[in-house]
Design a protein around this motif. Structure first.
Motif, short mmCIF file in Angstrom:
data_model
loop_
_atom_site.label_atom_id
_atom_site.label_comp_id
_atom_site.label_asym_id
_atom_site.label_seq_id
_atom_site.Cartn_x
_atom_site.Cartn_y
_atom_site.Cartn_z
N SER A 137 9.06 5.26 -0.85
CA SER A 137 9.62 4.68 0.37
C SER A 137 10.97 4.04 0.10
O SER A 137 11.24 3.51 -1.00
CB SER A 137 8.66 3.64 0.94
OG SER A 137 7.44 4.24 1.30
N SER A 147 4.12 3.40 -1.76
CA SER A 147 3.46 4.38 -0.91
C SER A 147 2.64 3.71 0.18
O SER A 147 2.17 2.58 0.01
CB SER A 147 2.54 5.28 -1.75
OG SER A 147 3.27 6.01 -2.72
N GLN A 153 1.49 10.59 4.78
CA GLN A 153 1.55 9.96 3.47
C GLN A 153 3.02 9.73 3.14
O GLN A 153 3.80 10.68 3.05
CB GLN A 153 0.91 10.87 2.42
CG GLN A 153 1.04 10.38 0.99
CD GLN A 153 0.24 9.13 0.71
OE1 GLN A 153 -0.91 9.03 1.12
NE2 GLN A 153 0.84 8.17 0.04
N ASN A 192 5.59 8.44 0.45
CA ASN A 192 5.81 8.15 -0.96
C ASN A 192 7.28 7.85 -1.21
O ASN A 192 8.15 8.26 -0.43
CB ASN A 192 5.37 9.32 -1.83
CG ASN A 192 3.89 9.60 -1.76
OD1 ASN A 192 3.09 8.68 -1.61
ND2 ASN A 192 3.51 10.86 -1.86
#
Length: 116
Positions: free
Chosen positions: A83, A15, A79, A81
Motif C-alpha cells: 500500500s 496489506s 486484496q 498489497n
C-alpha cells in the motif's frame, strides 16, 4: 445490495483486504468492480472482475491489488498489497460498468488510510 467493509489504517507497504458482501443476486452472475474516492477528488475505477473470472486493474494499482470472489459466501474481495499513501480513499464496490451521475446508487463505502 452491496456492502463494502474491512477498511482501516495501514502503514505504507502493508496489506489490507476489503470485502464486498452481495445480496439479491449472485456475485458471479454480474461483472463487478471496485472503485475509490480519494479525499477531495472524484471517484475512480480501481479494478473489476468479470463473470468469466477475468480481472483488470487501473495502472495505479496493477501488480499490487488483487480482486477475487467467493461464490459460496457471495462476496468479492480486494486484496491490497504494498500500500501507498496515495491509496488513501473511501473504497466502494458496485457492478461494472457503472452509469454516470445519479443513475448509479452507491453504498457507504469503507475508508482506507495508508500512513507514510
Amino acid at each position: 445490495q452491496l456492502q463494502a467493509s474491512g477498511g482501516g489504517l495501514v502503514q505504507a507497504g502493508g496489506s489490507l483486504t476489503l470485502s464486498c458482501a452481495v445480496s439479491g443476486s449472485a456475485v458471479n452472475h454480474n461483472d463487478m468492480g471496485w472503485y475509490r474516492q480519494p479525499p477531495g477528488e472524484t471517484r475512480e475505477f480501481v479494478g473489476n472482475i468479470l463473470t468469466s473470472g477475468l480481472t483488470r486493474y487501473a495502472d495505479s494499482v496493477n501488480g499490487r491489488f488483487t480482486i477475487s470472489r467467493d461464490n459460496a459466501k457471495n462476496t468479492m474481495y480486494l486484496q491490497m498489497n504494498r500500500s501507498k499513501p496515495e491509496d488513501t480513499a473511501v473504497y466502494f464496490c458496485n457492478k461494472w460498468p457503472v452509469l454516470p451521475g445519479p443513475r448509479t446508487t452507491w453504498g457507504q463505502g469503507t475508508l482506507v488510510t495508508v500512513s507514510s
